[in-house]
Each structure stands twice: as C-alpha cells, then as structure tokens.
Design an enzyme around this catalytic site. Structure first.
Site, PDB file in Angstrom:
ATOM      1  N   TYR A   1      11.860   7.983  15.354  1.00  0.00           N
ATOM      2  CA  TYR A   1      11.706   7.988  13.887  1.00  0.00           C
ATOM      3  C   TYR A   1      12.841   8.799  13.251  1.00  0.00           C
ATOM      4  CZ  TYR A   1       9.324   8.379   9.333  1.00  0.00           C
ATOM      5  OH  TYR A   1       8.994   8.330   8.000  1.00  0.00           O
TER       6      TYR A   1
ATOM      7  N   ASP B   1       8.989 -10.151   5.944  1.00  0.00           N
ATOM      8  CA  ASP B   1       9.185  -9.322   7.134  1.00  0.00           C
ATOM      9  C   ASP B   1      10.596  -8.761   7.006  1.00  0.00           C
ATOM     10  OD1 ASP B   1       9.759  -8.166   9.546  1.00  0.00           O
ATOM     11  OD2 ASP B   1       9.039  -9.839  10.772  1.00  0.00           O
TER      12      ASP B   1
ATOM     13  N   ARG C   1       0.866  -1.198   0.000  1.00  0.00           N
ATOM     14  CA  ARG C   1       0.000   0.000   0.000  1.00  0.00           C
ATOM     15  C   ARG C   1       0.895   1.237   0.000  1.00  0.00           C
ATOM     16  NH1 ARG C   1      -1.763  -0.157   6.461  1.00  0.00           N
ATOM     17  NH2 ARG C   1       0.053   1.033   7.163  1.00  0.00           N
ATOM     18  N   GLY C   2       0.264   2.403   0.101  1.00  0.00           N
ATOM     19  CA  GLY C   2       1.005   3.657   0.261  1.00  0.00           C
ATOM     20  C   GLY C   2       1.962   3.931  -0.893  1.00  0.00           C
TER      21      GLY C   2
ATOM     22  N   ASP D   1       6.089  -7.639   1.212  1.00  0.00           N
ATOM     23  CA  ASP D   1       5.433  -6.947   2.334  1.00  0.00           C
ATOM     24  C   ASP D   1       5.065  -7.980   3.393  1.00  0.00           C
ATOM     25  OD1 ASP D   1       3.949  -3.884   2.327  1.00  0.00           O
ATOM     26  OD2 ASP D   1       3.360  -5.294   3.919  1.00  0.00           O
TER      27      ASP D   1
HETATM   28  N1  LIG Z   1       3.776   9.090   4.585  1.00  0.00           N
HETATM   29  C1  LIG Z   1       4.686  10.037   4.837  1.00  0.00           C
HETATM   30  O1  LIG Z   1       4.355  11.208   5.068  1.00  0.00           O
HETATM   31  C2  LIG Z   1       6.148   9.696   4.821  1.00  0.00           C
HETATM   32  C3  LIG Z   1       7.057  10.761   4.883  1.00  0.00           C
HETATM   33  C4  LIG Z   1       8.412  10.495   4.851  1.00  0.00           C
HETATM   34  C5  LIG Z   1       8.856   9.200   4.729  1.00  0.00           C
HETATM   35  N2  LIG Z   1       7.965   8.173   4.672  1.00  0.00           N
HETATM   36  C6  LIG Z   1       8.498   6.826   4.538  1.00  0.00           C
HETATM   37  O2  LIG Z   1       8.024   6.274   3.316  1.00  0.00           O
HETATM   38  C7  LIG Z   1       7.956   4.846   3.437  1.00  0.00           C
HETATM   39  C8  LIG Z   1       6.577   4.375   3.021  1.00  0.00           C
HETATM   40  O3  LIG Z   1       5.637   4.967   3.879  1.00  0.00           O
HETATM   41  P1  LIG Z   1       4.060   5.053   3.585  1.00  0.00           P
HETATM   42  O4  LIG Z   1       3.646   6.357   4.082  1.00  0.00           O
HETATM   43  O5  LIG Z   1       3.768   4.629   2.197  1.00  0.00           O
HETATM   44  O6  LIG Z   1       3.562   3.958   4.647  1.00  0.00           O
HETATM   45  P2  LIG Z   1       2.390   2.871   4.633  1.00  0.00           P
HETATM   46  O7  LIG Z   1       2.094   2.572   6.056  1.00  0.00           O
HETATM   47  O8  LIG Z   1       1.279   3.306   3.765  1.00  0.00           O
HETATM   48  O9  LIG Z   1       3.101   1.626   3.957  1.00  0.00           O
HETATM   49  C9  LIG Z   1       4.153   0.971   4.604  1.00  0.00           C
HETATM   50  C10 LIG Z   1       4.188  -0.478   4.162  1.00  0.00           C
HETATM   51  O10 LIG Z   1       5.264  -1.124   4.879  1.00  0.00           O
HETATM   52  C11 LIG Z   1       4.818  -2.396   5.287  1.00  0.00           C
HETATM   53  N3  LIG Z   1       5.584  -2.877   6.430  1.00  0.00           N
HETATM   54  C12 LIG Z   1       5.563  -2.418   7.712  1.00  0.00           C
HETATM   55  N4  LIG Z   1       6.357  -3.182   8.481  1.00  0.00           N
HETATM   56  C13 LIG Z   1       6.893  -4.137   7.678  1.00  0.00           C
HETATM   57  C14 LIG Z   1       7.770  -5.209   7.882  1.00  0.00           C
HETATM   58  N5  LIG Z   1       8.284  -5.494   9.096  1.00  0.00           N
HETATM   59  N6  LIG Z   1       8.116  -5.981   6.833  1.00  0.00           N
HETATM   60  C15 LIG Z   1       7.606  -5.717   5.602  1.00  0.00           C
HETATM   61  N7  LIG Z   1       6.751  -4.736   5.341  1.00  0.00           N
HETATM   62  C16 LIG Z   1       6.397  -3.941   6.378  1.00  0.00           C
HETATM   63  C17 LIG Z   1       3.332  -2.200   5.619  1.00  0.00           C
HETATM   64  O11 LIG Z   1       2.631  -3.436   5.630  1.00  0.00           O
HETATM   65  C18 LIG Z   1       2.891  -1.249   4.508  1.00  0.00           C
HETATM   66  O12 LIG Z   1       2.436  -1.944   3.388  1.00  0.00           O
HETATM   67  C19 LIG Z   1       8.319   4.539   4.901  1.00  0.00           C
HETATM   68  O13 LIG Z   1       9.683   4.202   4.974  1.00  0.00           O
HETATM   69  C20 LIG Z   1       8.069   5.864   5.598  1.00  0.00           C
HETATM   70  O14 LIG Z   1       8.840   5.983   6.776  1.00  0.00           O
HETATM   71  C21 LIG Z   1       6.622   8.404   4.722  1.00  0.00           C
END
Ligand SMILES: NC(=O)c1ccc[n+]([C@@H]2O[C@H](COP(=O)([O-])OP(=O)(O)OC[C@H]3O[C@@H](n4cnc5c(N)ncnc54)[C@H](O)[C@@H]3O)[C@@H](O)[C@H]2O)c1
Length: 268
Positions: free
Chosen positions: A162, A66, A18-19, A39
């Site tokens: 974080y 994982d 996702r995301g 994932d």
């Molecule tokens: N959303 C923001 O504003 C933002 C800003 C800066 C950086 N980020 C970074 O961008 C990246 C993606 O974030 P996002 O916002 O799309 O998050 P999200 O929560 O939408 O997606 C994260 C994904 O990581 C997976 N995940 C979590 N733990 C896991 C594990 N142990 N093993 C495998 N998969 C795992 C989840 O199942 C999920 O599908 C992350 O590294 C986040 O720190 C996000």
C-alpha cells in the site's frame, strides 16, 4: 466562500459508490458541480447519484468503471462529456488495501494493490487529460486530483505494498504536474490519515488476522495515541473541504502539491 464555487464544473470521480468518494461527490454537487460517479460497484454508484439528483443542485450520473481498465476509464470520460458537454476535473479516488508483513507479500497481493491504486491512477489521469487536451485551452486550468495517503510519505511495515502504491500516487502528482502544465492542466492531491470508511473497517479486521494487532479497534487507538497530534480519527466530512478546494478556482495557482489531512501524523 461562494456557496456555488463549483458551478459549471463537470467532475469525474472514481470509487464514489461509498466512503470518501461518495462524500466528495455529494459535497461537489452541493456546490453546483455536475458529477460522474464511476465505480466497479454500479449499484452503489447509482445510489450515490440518486441521492445527489434528489438533493437537486448539481446533477449526477453513474457509470460502471473498473479503474484498472483503460477502456473503462475512456468510457467514463466519454460518458461525462456526453452528459455534461465537457470535463473540467478528474478525481482519482478508487483504492484498496490488504496488509501483509514484508516477507508475506506475494505477487497476487502486489498486483492487486499496485493495479488499483497506482496503475489505475495513471490510466485515469491519462485518459482524462487526453480529453482535456482535445477540448482545448480555457482561461482557467483543468484539474486532476489524486488521492494519496499518509502512506504516500510514511513507511508503514504492515502495509508495504500500500505504501509503495501511494508513494507512486505522489510521484504521479509531481510528474503529472510537470508533464501536463503545457496543456494548462494542474495536478494536485490530498493525503488522508485514518478515515472511518468501509476500507478502514476491513483493514482493522485484517490487521488482527495477520497478527499485527490483538483485537479489533486497537489499530485506531494506537494511531490516535501514538501518531496523531489531533487526538481523534477522521471521517469523510473532514476531507471533503480540501477536495472541493482543489476542484475549485481557489486552487488555480497550485500544482504538484499533496495536502495532508491526517491529524498531524506526517509531521512525526
Ligand atoms: N480510509 C482511510 O483511512 C484512507 C486513508 C488514506 C487514504 N485513503 C484512500 O482514499 C481513497 C478512498 O478510500 P475509502 O476509505 O473511501 O475506501 P472505500 O473502500 O470506502 O471506497 C473505495 C471505493 O473504490 C471502489 N473501487 C475499488 N476497486 C475499484 C476498481 N477496480 N474500479 C473502480 N472502483 C473501485 C470501491 O467499490 C469503493 O466504492 C482510496 O484511494 C484510499 O486508498 C483512505
């Protein structure tokens, strides 16, 4: 721009159920790449892969991964190679956040965030690089791409762990670029600001729970008003072009760079 600029590239993406990970995987495949969606949420990974395969350009497979497990990282790399023949790019995107004020941080909070965001990035980079080295040098570089954050360069008191984890991603990008250059592997990354994804929607609630904000939605508004030069939050579509650039031959001469896609937050 060549619409098929990622043709022939086989890319492992972590956290792509996702995301931003899912958006990047779909965008990579639209440009011809084959992608392995790794994932911890296998159902979500399979849904992303199904959308890609239905769209019909690059191919996708889904694996349960994982990222905190070395064995799982090695297995995801192997699955990519078994399906597509070799691996060209690794995108280490899986991550999470759980805000705490400094004096409220405990070992569980520390270990959860540091393990998924930083230790797992190191494991993923190492297992992917191991396979790339075994494949031998090509006349183009292999690429590792790390997902950092505004928190890779800005101290944010409500999310200290974080920040620590994402400063670590920046260090892995710099040190990896130096340590892997002799194998013709480049290491770059990108650093989003506020991206509307399930991660941020949860963070918005958690910031109210710890008392940093009074109501949901306030964190978005305060950041837009006080920190951003581009006066809006961002979406995964705002990020995917930079990710594709870093995966493409257009970035072949870059290494050790973390590109901010944060609406100008980091210049303040
Ligand atoms: N959303 C923001 O504003 C933002 C800003 C800066 C950086 N980020 C970074 O961008 C990246 C993606 O974030 P996002 O916002 O799309 O998050 P999200 O929560 O939408 O997606 C994260 C994904 O990581 C997976 N995940 C979590 N733990 C896991 C594990 N142990 N093993 C495998 N998969 C795992 C989840 O199942 C999920 O599908 C992350 O590294 C986040 O720190 C996000």
């Amino acid at each position: 721009m060549d619409p098929n600029r990622l043709k022939g590239k086989n890319i492992l993406i972590t956290g792509a159920a996702r995301g931003m990970g899912a958006a990047n995987a779909e965008h990579f495949a639209e440009q011809g790449a084959n992608v392995c969606i790794g994932d911890i949420n296998l159902d979500g990974a399979q849904e992303t892969a199904e959308r890609i395969n239905k769209a019909g350009n690059g191919k996708a497979i889904a694996v349960k991964l994982d990222v905190t497990s070395r064995e799982d990282n090695a297995a995801a790399v192997k699955a990519t190679v078994d399906e597509f023949g070799m691996i060209n790019v690794g995108l280490f995107n899986a991550g999470l956040n759980k805000p705490r004020f400094f004096m409220d941080i405990d070992e569980d909070n520390w270990d959860l965030i540091m393990n998924v965001n930083t230790k797992a990035m190191w494991l993923g980079m190492q297992e992917t690089a191991r396979q790339m080295i075994a494949q031998g040098k090509q006349d183009y570089p292999y690429k590792l791409i790390n997902v950092g954050s505004i928190a890779s360069r800005k101290p944010l008191v409500d999310v200290t762990v974080y920040c620590t984890s994402k400063y670590g991603c920046l260090a892995l990008t710099h040190c990896g670029a130096i340590g892997l250059a002799e194998h013709n592997i480049t290491v770059n990354g990108y650093a989003p600001g506020v991206v509307v994804t399930p991660l941020w929607e949860q963070l918005d609630k958690d910031l109210v729970d710890i008392g940093f904000k009074q109501r949901e939605g306030q964190a978005y508004e305060d950041i837009v008003n006080d920190a951003l030069q581009i006066k809006r939050v961002s979406y995964p579509d705002d990020v995917k072009g930079t990710a594709a650039f870093l995966a493409s031959p257009e970035s072949d001469y870059m290494t050790g760079q973390m590109i901010h896609i944060d609406g100008g937050w980091c210049i303040q």
